[in-house]
Write an enzyme that holds these catalytic residues in place. Structure first.
Site, PDB file in Angstrom:
ATOM      1  N   HIS A 146      16.553  12.223  45.831  1.00  0.00           N
ATOM      2  CA  HIS A 146      16.331  11.388  47.005  1.00  0.00           C
ATOM      3  C   HIS A 146      15.050  10.601  46.804  1.00  0.00           C
ATOM      4  O   HIS A 146      14.098  11.101  46.220  1.00  0.00           O
ATOM      5  CB  HIS A 146      16.199  12.263  48.261  1.00  0.00           C
ATOM      6  CG  HIS A 146      16.439  11.493  49.517  1.00  0.00           C
ATOM      7  ND1 HIS A 146      15.457  10.766  50.134  1.00  0.00           N
ATOM      8  CD2 HIS A 146      17.564  11.314  50.241  1.00  0.00           C
ATOM      9  CE1 HIS A 146      15.970  10.186  51.194  1.00  0.00           C
ATOM     10  NE2 HIS A 146      17.245  10.490  51.285  1.00  0.00           N
ATOM     11  N   ASP A 197      24.287  15.045  50.982  1.00  0.00           N
ATOM     12  CA  ASP A 197      25.671  14.929  50.539  1.00  0.00           C
ATOM     13  C   ASP A 197      26.141  16.113  49.707  1.00  0.00           C
ATOM     14  O   ASP A 197      27.330  16.208  49.401  1.00  0.00           O
ATOM     15  CB  ASP A 197      25.840  13.634  49.713  1.00  0.00           C
ATOM     16  CG  ASP A 197      25.595  12.410  50.574  1.00  0.00           C
ATOM     17  OD1 ASP A 197      26.132  12.375  51.689  1.00  0.00           O
ATOM     18  OD2 ASP A 197      24.837  11.517  50.146  1.00  0.00           O
TER      19      ASP A 197
HETATM   20  N1  COA Z   1      20.475  13.983  38.863  1.00  0.00           N
HETATM   21  C1  COA Z   1      19.601  14.078  37.834  1.00  0.00           C
HETATM   22  N2  COA Z   1      18.415  13.451  37.787  1.00  0.00           N
HETATM   23  C2  COA Z   1      18.086  12.681  38.820  1.00  0.00           C
HETATM   24  C3  COA Z   1      18.940  12.526  39.929  1.00  0.00           C
HETATM   25  C4  COA Z   1      20.173  13.212  39.922  1.00  0.00           C
HETATM   26  N3  COA Z   1      21.045  13.087  40.925  1.00  0.00           N
HETATM   27  N4  COA Z   1      18.369  11.701  40.823  1.00  0.00           N
HETATM   28  C5  COA Z   1      17.196  11.336  40.303  1.00  0.00           C
HETATM   29  N5  COA Z   1      17.031  11.917  39.085  1.00  0.00           N
HETATM   30  C6  COA Z   1      15.884  11.745  38.172  1.00  0.00           C
HETATM   31  C7  COA Z   1      15.995  10.385  37.497  1.00  0.00           C
HETATM   32  O1  COA Z   1      16.696  10.454  36.283  1.00  0.00           O
HETATM   33  C8  COA Z   1      14.536  10.028  37.301  1.00  0.00           C
HETATM   34  O2  COA Z   1      14.063  10.766  36.201  1.00  0.00           O
HETATM   35  P1  COA Z   1      12.920  10.123  35.210  1.00  0.00           P
HETATM   36  O3  COA Z   1      11.691   9.995  36.063  1.00  0.00           O
HETATM   37  O4  COA Z   1      12.817  11.116  34.106  1.00  0.00           O
HETATM   38  O5  COA Z   1      13.460   8.790  34.784  1.00  0.00           O
HETATM   39  C9  COA Z   1      13.858  10.602  38.553  1.00  0.00           C
HETATM   40  O6  COA Z   1      14.699  11.683  38.970  1.00  0.00           O
HETATM   41  C10 COA Z   1      13.726   9.580  39.679  1.00  0.00           C
HETATM   42  O7  COA Z   1      15.028   9.046  39.903  1.00  0.00           O
HETATM   43  P2  COA Z   1      15.330   7.592  40.417  1.00  0.00           P
HETATM   44  O8  COA Z   1      16.753   7.236  40.073  1.00  0.00           O
HETATM   45  O9  COA Z   1      14.252   6.662  39.974  1.00  0.00           O
HETATM   46  O10 COA Z   1      15.215   7.803  41.993  1.00  0.00           O
HETATM   47  P3  COA Z   1      15.590   6.753  43.127  1.00  0.00           P
HETATM   48  O11 COA Z   1      14.681   7.066  44.228  1.00  0.00           O
HETATM   49  O12 COA Z   1      15.627   5.356  42.610  1.00  0.00           O
HETATM   50  O13 COA Z   1      17.093   7.116  43.499  1.00  0.00           O
HETATM   51  C11 COA Z   1      18.916   8.315  44.396  1.00  0.00           C
HETATM   52  C12 COA Z   1      17.428   8.001  44.512  1.00  0.00           C
HETATM   53  C13 COA Z   1      19.349   9.096  45.621  1.00  0.00           C
HETATM   54  C14 COA Z   1      19.739   7.005  44.327  1.00  0.00           C
HETATM   55  C15 COA Z   1      19.143   9.132  43.106  1.00  0.00           C
HETATM   56  O14 COA Z   1      18.477  10.364  43.221  1.00  0.00           O
HETATM   57  C16 COA Z   1      20.616   9.349  42.804  1.00  0.00           C
HETATM   58  O15 COA Z   1      21.249   8.488  42.188  1.00  0.00           O
HETATM   59  N6  COA Z   1      21.205  10.510  43.239  1.00  0.00           N
HETATM   60  C17 COA Z   1      22.615  10.758  43.071  1.00  0.00           C
HETATM   61  C18 COA Z   1      23.427  10.032  44.146  1.00  0.00           C
HETATM   62  C19 COA Z   1      23.264  10.671  45.502  1.00  0.00           C
HETATM   63  O16 COA Z   1      23.376  11.880  45.675  1.00  0.00           O
HETATM   64  N7  COA Z   1      23.038   9.811  46.494  1.00  0.00           N
HETATM   65  C20 COA Z   1      22.914  10.252  47.891  1.00  0.00           C
HETATM   66  C21 COA Z   1      21.507  10.086  48.379  1.00  0.00           C
HETATM   67  S1  COA Z   1      21.317  10.773  49.994  1.00  0.00           S
END
Ligand code: COA
Length: 381
Positions: free
Chosen positions: A263, A317
């Site tokens: 998140h 979720d």
């Molecule tokens: N699984 C594994 N690693 C994850 C992850 C996940 N679901 N979500 C984030 N990370 C890791 C990223 O790879 C990144 O690692 P790094 O620093 O080594 O590159 C770090 O955590 C930060 O992630 P980032 O994608 O930059 O975070 P964000 O704030 O841009 O994105 C979400 C947030 C929610 C979009 C992202 O966590 C995600 O795609 N989650 C899965 C989809 C989901 O469940 N969405 C519902 C949200 S309520």
């Protein structure tokens, strides 16, 4: 403007001043108008929570009774909207149907003058009350079944269940569904709420504002994740497969994202995931836990060791799909349920945005070409 001004995903950039909800992502704290969400999920009902979000304070008994009556009165939809829903392709996604029918609802109740507080309130009630009806109608008509008319003697959650299945929920099921609606009702400046505020800032109608937010919620990085989580759990297939499934995914892609984890704001387990897990525990006796719940528990345990240091834990979720599945709700209707809850928050933000509105018009950092020659088509290589 320089590159250093640019924050991808607008991380940490304030986009509005808002009094609607508060999150402390390090303390797993979420409050609607100052009231902790866990308390609302336990003690309140969706109607009361929606009033709280829209109006700013808990309602008196009379206010709640009047609001409830206003919602019940506005649940029905025009027969032409039912016909439109019947004409939508049965293979389309229910979120596409919801986005289309939310905009269409506005054609039956034109509302262009967003400066009138009375008309705004009427539209807010109509949208809150009408969205469950269109979601349930599409869920049925795509299977060749007739939509079921709303029942004014049932509350919001029970009526939605009734319109979906044609039978009343048990008291326990009603409570679980109601708590899920409360937990999903608001979450400050997420992508769909931001979409709603941007659209509202143009003085678009509330129906178009909410339709835009529905589109934004549908993506798998946002509300669409609840459906993706369930599909992922189904693919894993058994608790014993979790480790090998994850090993294989990470071998192919070290940045592989597990749906339902992570998140932007929470760096600990999302408090809503904790409440949803409690609901799940309450619903399933340990001996009869559904397979997907067992898989989710194992996935949470294993991923905590891998991603915990980065602050990546279950979000809202992660467990919601398992709960919805146990209520018999089709997987692709999970995100529409998220929408019929979140619409309370979107509408609260719509009204807040209108108060002291200024159109959103951010800047960009131009990285394209300058002074490019226009070569006539027949002279191009
Ligand atoms: N699984 C594994 N690693 C994850 C992850 C996940 N679901 N979500 C984030 N990370 C890791 C990223 O790879 C990144 O690692 P790094 O620093 O080594 O590159 C770090 O955590 C930060 O992630 P980032 O994608 O930059 O975070 P964000 O704030 O841009 O994105 C979400 C947030 C929610 C979009 C992202 O966590 C995600 O795609 N989650 C899965 C989809 C989901 O469940 N969405 C519902 C949200 S309520």
């Amino acid at each position: 403007m320089t590159d250093s001004d640019y924050k991808p995903g607008l991380e940490d950039v304030p986009a509005a001043k808002s009094a609607i909800s508060f999150i402390d992502g390090k303390r797993a704290q979420l409050e609607y108008r100052g009231v902790p969400v866990e308390i609302l999920a336990r003690e309140s009902c969706f109607e009361e929570t929606a009033w709280l979000l829209l109006k700013g304070d808990l309602p008196t008994q009379k206010e709640l009774a009047d609001f409830d009556a206003d919602l019940r009165e506005r649940r029905g939809i025009h027969f032409r909207l039912k016909d439109l829903i019947k004409c939508l392709p049965s293979t389309g996604h229910p979120m596409e149907a919801l986005q289309a029918t939310t905009a269409a609802l506005g054609m039956f109740h034109p509302h262009r003058q967003v400066t009138c507080a009375t008309k705004n309130w009427d539209a807010a009630c109509r949208i809150l009350a009408g969205l469950p009806t269109v979601v349930a109608a599409f869920a049925r008509t795509r299977r060749g079944e007739e939509p079921i008319d709303p029942r004014p003697d049932l509350d919001h959650a029970a009526n939605f269940y009734y319109m979906l299945f044609g039978k009343e929920p048990s008291a326990a099921t009603r409570k679980v569904l109601d708590a899920c609606l409360i937990l999903h009702a608001e979450h400050e400046m997420n992508a769909s709420t931001f979409t709603a505020r941007v659209t509202a800032s143009t003085l678009a109608s509330p129906y178009q504002t909410i339709a835009a937010a529905v589109g934004s919620l549908s993506g798998p990085l946002h509300g669409g994740a609840n459906e993706e989580v369930l599909l992922m759990l189904e693919k894993i297939g058994a608790k014993e497969n979790v480790q090998s499934w994850l090993d294989e995914k990470l071998a192919n892609d070290p940045k592989f994202k597990v749906m339902g984890l992570g998140h932007r704001v929470y760096k600990v387990k999302d408090p809503r995931a904790t409440v949803l897990q409690e609901l799940a525990e309450h619903m399933f006796a340990e001996s009869a836990r559904p397979k997907n719940y067992e898989i989710a528990l194992e996935l949470e345990r294993i991923t905590a060791g891998i991603y915990g240091a980065k602050g990546v834990y279950p979000n809202v979720d992660f467990y919601s799909g398992v709960v919805y599945q146990s209520l018999g709700i089709p997987t692709d209707v999970f995100t529409p349920i998220f929408a019929i809850a979140r619409v309370a928050g979107w509408l609260a933000h719509w009204l807040e945005q209108l108060n002291g509105n200024r159109i959103f018009r951010p800047a960009q950092i131009f990285v394209g070409k300058a002074d490019a020659a226009y070569v006539p088509l027949d002279k191009r290589p």
